[in-house]
Design an enzyme around this catalytic site. Structure first.
Site, PDB file in Angstrom:
ATOM      1  N   LYS A 227     -34.085 -24.540 -74.905  1.00  0.00           N
ATOM      2  CA  LYS A 227     -35.162 -24.455 -73.908  1.00  0.00           C
ATOM      3  C   LYS A 227     -36.066 -23.248 -74.134  1.00  0.00           C
ATOM      4  O   LYS A 227     -37.195 -23.206 -73.629  1.00  0.00           O
ATOM      5  CB  LYS A 227     -34.558 -24.403 -72.500  1.00  0.00           C
ATOM      6  CG  LYS A 227     -33.832 -25.670 -72.071  1.00  0.00           C
ATOM      7  CD  LYS A 227     -33.371 -25.563 -70.634  1.00  0.00           C
ATOM      8  CE  LYS A 227     -32.681 -26.847 -70.172  1.00  0.00           C
ATOM      9  NZ  LYS A 227     -31.315 -26.984 -70.717  1.00  0.00           N
TER      10      LYS A 227
ATOM     11  N   SER B 177     -31.720 -23.604 -65.922  1.00  0.00           N
ATOM     12  CA  SER B 177     -31.449 -24.441 -67.093  1.00  0.00           C
ATOM     13  C   SER B 177     -31.593 -25.931 -66.774  1.00  0.00           C
ATOM     14  O   SER B 177     -30.785 -26.763 -67.196  1.00  0.00           O
ATOM     15  CB  SER B 177     -30.045 -24.169 -67.646  1.00  0.00           C
ATOM     16  OG  SER B 177     -29.928 -24.655 -68.962  1.00  0.00           O
TER      17      SER B 177
ATOM     18  N   SER C 287     -28.456 -25.470 -74.544  1.00  0.00           N
ATOM     19  CA  SER C 287     -29.643 -25.145 -73.747  1.00  0.00           C
ATOM     20  C   SER C 287     -30.452 -23.970 -74.261  1.00  0.00           C
ATOM     21  O   SER C 287     -31.533 -23.683 -73.743  1.00  0.00           O
ATOM     22  CB  SER C 287     -29.232 -24.880 -72.293  1.00  0.00           C
ATOM     23  OG  SER C 287     -28.880 -26.082 -71.646  1.00  0.00           O
TER      24      SER C 287
END
Length: 501
Positions: free
Chosen positions: A180, A243, A177
């Site tokens: 991102k 997230s 993640s």
């Protein structure tokens, strides 16, 4: 003998002088009255002696010689001689020199006058600041030993100052993640949020609502309703704090029309930032093929932290969405100990990952510490890869905060440069206050001079500020005003007249 008829009457006889000149004896005319004619003797040959000269005004001019040059190309003295029918004076070195002087002197004087006028009205060069002090400052001592994690890879830097280096082999590995962060960077780059605004309104599509159920498959998501709208700020909070994979994909479709098109933009942005070992395959980082290195992610951390709205989001320990649901930050380090973000990322394939940022106040400046740890194993305390990433990052941030220090580089009044007017004039400039450099042992930081917002003036009184001296780069650099040690004047006429180029 030629007979010429005449009118009736007595013809005058030629006088004796004419006869003598003719060399013959003319018989007296007799019986002229009876015959009505007069006899005239014409000489058989031209009279002796020189013929009378013709008047000069009626004498035809001699034709020019076939190879004679045109009048425009002939020497002025030769032309004058031709007009006055007088031969030119014989050439001598003195006459040649005088003739050339008379011809060329007016031309040279005219050229000098034109040159002087042109030089005096030409625009002046822009004044510039030149550094005369040292171009850098080195902190004494050796580079301290960094507490690098035992596994994976890591990078630690201070924005604008330099880097402590990296550990581990910098080979691309899955980042989960943490990807991102690039999604947020592209969104803010192409859709900036100004001031206290919340950005654009984003309509939630059915796919984003349906994907919220994927949380049951161990995928991070938040609940959104199809047909409703969320602000751009809330969408960024969802991907950076909660997230949310479904919101990351929603942002991609909203921005580029499709997730595939958005991924292309992510990779283009990575290339522009010099992230040569990074490849993005999805906007959420769920796919194991989304890979990078700690050095590349540190470059991105420094770039994305330049956006104020991003800094305001990643430092939040939690946020509440438009449905009233509160979501805690996966990065439990914020805002403790000066930590200001940025993003965690964990998967079985990727291990524990953390892109981090922290602040340290030193020497009157706020220094931004950035870095990344990737591929961290579970921590012994709880056997969690997320804990492993957080603790490795915490150790690096604390180390950097402790190492930063300020040292005096220059004292107020020191001459550090000069204003160059471009025509040979140089006016010294001084720093108006003590200059401190921020760094750590073994670090070398750059020193530069910069003009003000309106550039360097062409004239000003002594003591006037004309720019700044900077130590380091980026948000943590040290900036001190520069002042003129003496009055600055525009270049004089002689300098303008003799300028070259």
């Amino acid at each position: 003998m030629l007979r010429v008829p005449t009118t009736t009457g007595t013809a005058d006889a030629p006088d004796a002088a004419d006869a003598a000149d003719d060399g013959t004896t003319s018989p007296r005319a007799t019986g002229a009255a009876d015959r009505g004619t007069t006899h005239l003797r014409v000489a058989d040959k031209a009279p002796a002696g020189p013929a009378p000269a013709e008047p000069e005004a009626e004498r035809p001019a001699a034709p020019p010689a076939p190879d004679a040059p045109p009048d425009s190309a002939r020497d002025p003295l030769e032309l004058l001689a031709a007009l006055t029918n007088r031969p030119p004076p014989p050439p001598t070195p003195w006459r040649t020199a005088v003739r050339r002087f008379k011809i060329w002197t007016p031309l040279v004087l005219l050229l000098l006058i034109v040159l002087a006028v042109v030089q005096s009205v030409r625009p002046l060069p822009e004044p510039v600041l030149d550094l005369t002090a040292a171009e850098s400052y080195a902190f004494e001592g050796d580079m301290p030993e960094v507490p690098w994690p035992a596994a994976g890879q890591a990078t630690l830097s201070v924005a604008g100052l330099g880097t402590f280096g990296s550990s581990g082999e910098q080979e691309p590995i899955p980042i989960a993640s943490v990807a991102k962060v690039m999604t947020a960077y592209v969104i803010l780059r192409d859709h900036p949020i100004e001031g206290d605004g919340t950005g654009a309104e984003i309509t939630v599509d059915q796919l984003a609502e349906d994907e919220a159920a994927l949380s049951e498959q161990n995928e991070s998501t938040v609940v959104v309703r199809a047909g409703s709208t969320i602000t751009q700020e809330e969408a960024l909070q969802a991907i950076m704090i909660a997230s949310a994979n479904n919101v990351a994909r929603l942002l991609a479709r909203w921005d580029a029309g499709s997730e595939e098109a958005f991924v292309e933009k992510m990779n283009e942005a990575a290339a522009e930032l010099g992230m040569d070992d990074t490849t993005y395959t999805d906007p959420s980082g769920l796919m194991a093929e989304t890979v990078s290195t700690s050095e590349d992610q540190t470059r991105l951390a420094q770039a994305v932290m330049e956006y104020p709205v991003f800094r305001d989001i990643v430092i939040l320990p939690e946020y509440t969405d438009s449905l009233g649901v509160t979501h805690p930050n996966w990065n439990h380090l914020v805002p403790l100990g000066g930590v200001v973000g940025i993003k965690t990322g964990t998967t079985t394939a990727a291990g524990g990952n953390l892109m981090f940022a922290a602040r340290q106040e030193v020497g009157g400046t706020s220094q931004l510490i950035v870095g990344a740890v990737l591929g961290q194993p579970p921590h012994p305390s709880d056997n969690s890869i997320l804990t492993g990433a957080r603790e490795s990052g915490r150790a690096l941030m604390t180390f950097a905060q402790e190492q930063l220090r300020a040292e005096t580089v220059l004292a107020a009044g020191d001459v550090v440069g000069e204003v160059d007017d471009g025509l040979g004039g140089r006016t010294p400039v001084t720093v108006t206050e003590d200059v401190q450099a921020v760094g750590w042992p073994g670090l070398e930081v750059g020193i530069e001079l910069n003009g003000g917002d309106e550039g360097v003036p062409s004239s000003a009184d002594a003591g006037a500020e004309v720019g700044q001296l900077t130590v380091g780069d980026g948000p943590g650099q040290v900036v001190v005003p520069l002042a003129l040690e003496e009055a600055l004047a525009e270049p004089g006429f002689s300098a303008r007249l003799t300028r070259i180029g």
